[in-house]
Each structure stands twice: as structure tokens, then as C-alpha cells.
Design a protein around this motif. Sequence first.
Motif, PDB file in Angstrom:
ATOM      1  N   UNK A  22       7.425   3.002  -1.612  1.00 65.07           N
ATOM      2  CA  UNK A  22       6.572   1.610  -1.591  1.00 65.07           C
ATOM      3  C   UNK A  22       5.362   1.594  -3.463  1.00 65.07           C
ATOM      4  N   UNK A  23       5.531   2.844  -3.898  1.00 62.39           N
ATOM      5  CA  UNK A  23       5.181   2.874  -5.363  1.00 62.39           C
ATOM      6  C   UNK A  23       6.208   2.148  -5.689  1.00 62.39           C
ATOM      7  N   UNK A  24       6.670   2.183  -5.885  1.00 58.93           N
ATOM      8  CA  UNK A  24       8.037   1.788  -6.929  1.00 58.93           C
ATOM      9  C   UNK A  24       8.010   0.294  -7.052  1.00 58.93           C
ATOM     10  N   UNK A  25       7.728  -0.602  -5.287  1.00 60.90           N
ATOM     11  CA  UNK A  25       7.817  -1.826  -5.364  1.00 60.90           C
ATOM     12  C   UNK A  25       6.779  -2.670  -6.265  1.00 60.90           C
ATOM     13  N   UNK A  26       5.612  -1.548  -5.484  1.00 53.36           N
ATOM     14  CA  UNK A  26       4.245  -2.276  -5.784  1.00 53.36           C
ATOM     15  C   UNK A  26       4.208  -1.993  -7.346  1.00 53.36           C
ATOM     16  N   UNK A  27       4.650  -1.019  -8.418  1.00 55.44           N
ATOM     17  CA  UNK A  27       4.315  -1.335  -9.409  1.00 55.44           C
ATOM     18  C   UNK A  27       5.332  -1.934  -9.794  1.00 55.44           C
ATOM     19  N   UNK A  28       6.642  -2.533  -9.634  1.00 58.83           N
ATOM     20  CA  UNK A  28       8.057  -3.098 -10.568  1.00 58.83           C
ATOM     21  C   UNK A  28       6.361  -4.445 -10.261  1.00 58.83           C
ATOM     22  N   UNK A  29       6.130  -4.728  -9.160  1.00 59.89           N
ATOM     23  CA  UNK A  29       5.253  -5.965  -8.606  1.00 59.89           C
ATOM     24  C   UNK A  29       4.619  -6.225 -10.384  1.00 59.89           C
ATOM     25  N   UNK A  30       4.142  -5.127 -10.405  1.00 63.73           N
ATOM     26  CA  UNK A  30       2.837  -5.096 -11.773  1.00 63.73           C
ATOM     27  C   UNK A  30       3.768  -6.172 -12.577  1.00 63.73           C
ATOM     28  N   UNK A  31       4.874  -4.700 -12.882  1.00 67.76           N
ATOM     29  CA  UNK A  31       5.113  -4.551 -14.329  1.00 67.76           C
ATOM     30  C   UNK A  31       6.108  -6.618 -14.493  1.00 67.76           C
ATOM     31  N   UNK A  32       6.081  -7.179 -13.495  1.00 69.09           N
ATOM     32  CA  UNK A  32       7.297  -8.261 -13.180  1.00 69.09           C
ATOM     33  C   UNK A  32       6.124  -9.636 -13.758  1.00 69.09           C
ATOM     34  N   UNK A  33       4.521  -9.301 -13.168  1.00 68.44           N
ATOM     35  CA  UNK A  33       4.012  -9.976 -13.634  1.00 68.44           C
ATOM     36  C   UNK A  33       3.120 -10.230 -14.477  1.00 68.44           C
ATOM     37  N   UNK A  34       2.723  -8.563 -15.631  1.00 68.32           N
ATOM     38  CA  UNK A  34       2.757  -8.285 -16.142  1.00 68.32           C
ATOM     39  C   UNK A  34       3.653  -9.516 -17.474  1.00 68.32           C
ATOM     40  N   UNK A  35       4.929  -9.276 -17.568  1.00 71.98           N
ATOM     41  CA  UNK A  35       6.300  -9.540 -18.687  1.00 71.98           C
ATOM     42  C   UNK A  35       5.973 -10.779 -17.997  1.00 71.98           C
ATOM     43  N   UNK A  36       5.784 -11.906 -16.976  1.00 72.78           N
ATOM     44  CA  UNK A  36       5.759 -12.930 -17.265  1.00 72.78           C
ATOM     45  C   UNK A  36       5.002 -14.073 -18.659  1.00 72.78           C
ATOM     46  N   UNK A  37       6.109 -15.285 -18.450  1.00 72.37           N
ATOM     47  CA  UNK A  37       5.203 -15.615 -19.487  1.00 72.37           C
ATOM     48  C   UNK A  37       3.912 -16.763 -19.344  1.00 72.37           C
ATOM     49  N   UNK A  38       3.009 -16.080 -18.516  1.00 70.24           N
ATOM     50  CA  UNK A  38       2.173 -17.257 -17.900  1.00 70.24           C
ATOM     51  C   UNK A  38       0.901 -16.596 -18.801  1.00 70.24           C
ATOM     52  N   UNK A  39       0.000 -17.174 -18.385  1.00 72.78           N
ATOM     53  CA  UNK A  39      -1.803 -17.433 -18.565  1.00 72.78           C
ATOM     54  C   UNK A  39      -2.052 -16.272 -17.683  1.00 72.78           C
ATOM     55  N   UNK A  40      -3.195 -15.953 -18.214  1.00 70.09           N
ATOM     56  CA  UNK A  40      -4.181 -14.481 -17.751  1.00 70.09           C
ATOM     57  C   UNK A  40      -4.884 -14.861 -16.583  1.00 70.09           C
ATOM     58  N   UNK A  41      -5.010 -16.233 -16.380  1.00 73.65           N
ATOM     59  CA  UNK A  41      -5.622 -16.231 -15.206  1.00 73.65           C
ATOM     60  C   UNK A  41      -4.171 -16.998 -14.187  1.00 73.65           C
ATOM     61  N   UNK A  42      -3.447 -17.248 -13.929  1.00 73.75           N
ATOM     62  CA  UNK A  42      -1.989 -16.727 -13.282  1.00 73.75           C
ATOM     63  C   UNK A  42      -1.677 -15.717 -13.298  1.00 73.75           C
ATOM     64  N   UNK A  43      -1.375 -14.911 -14.122  1.00 77.66           N
ATOM     65  CA  UNK A  43      -1.312 -13.197 -13.528  1.00 77.66           C
ATOM     66  C   UNK A  43      -1.894 -12.677 -12.986  1.00 77.66           C
TER      67      UNK A  43
END
Length: 95
Positions: A22-43
Motif C-alpha cells: 500500500x505504501x509503495x503504490x501510494x508513494x509511486x502514484x504521488x511521485x508519478x503525479x508530481x513528475x507529470x508535465x502538467x499544470x498544478x490544477x491538473x496535478x
Amino acid sequence: MSTPSAQPTTTSAYIAQAAIAFGVSLFGAGVGIFYLPLDSWQRGFLGMTVLFLVTSTFTLAKVVRDRHESASLTGRIDQARMEKLMAEHDPFKNP
């Protein structure tokens, strides 16, 4: 000689594995969202979606567990005992 338990038990290793996954998957999703080339509202939208998914997953797991426990024999016996005690209880009776 020990009698086998009617209730299935989970090992501490299984609980640890579930918590780590659970921790690894939640952390991975957070890191993935952080590094996506998106605007802050999309993140922010994706982050809120992940948080909603996590909370609804916990709720679904609790509902499934509660339905399973209510269908089990011991759960029904405990419920019948409680109903009998409540039916026999007289709040106006002096002790």
C-alpha cells in the motif's frame, strides 16, 4: 493436541506485505503525479482522485468484511444472543 481454530488468522508477514505494498503504490502514484508535465490544477485533480480512490477502497473493504462477518455462523449466534438480552432487559425493573 491443539484444536484448529474456526476463525482464519492472518500472519504478521502477510499484514506487513499488505502495508508495504500500500505504501509503495501510494508513494509511486504521488511521485508519478508530481513528475507529470502538467499544470498544478491538473496535478491537484489527479492527487484528489488518488486520495478518493484510496478512501473508497478502504470503505469497500470494510463493507465486504462486515457482510462476510454477518453471514458467518458465529456472527449470527452473537446477534441472536444480543437480541435475547435486549428483549429480556426491563429498564423500569428495580435491581
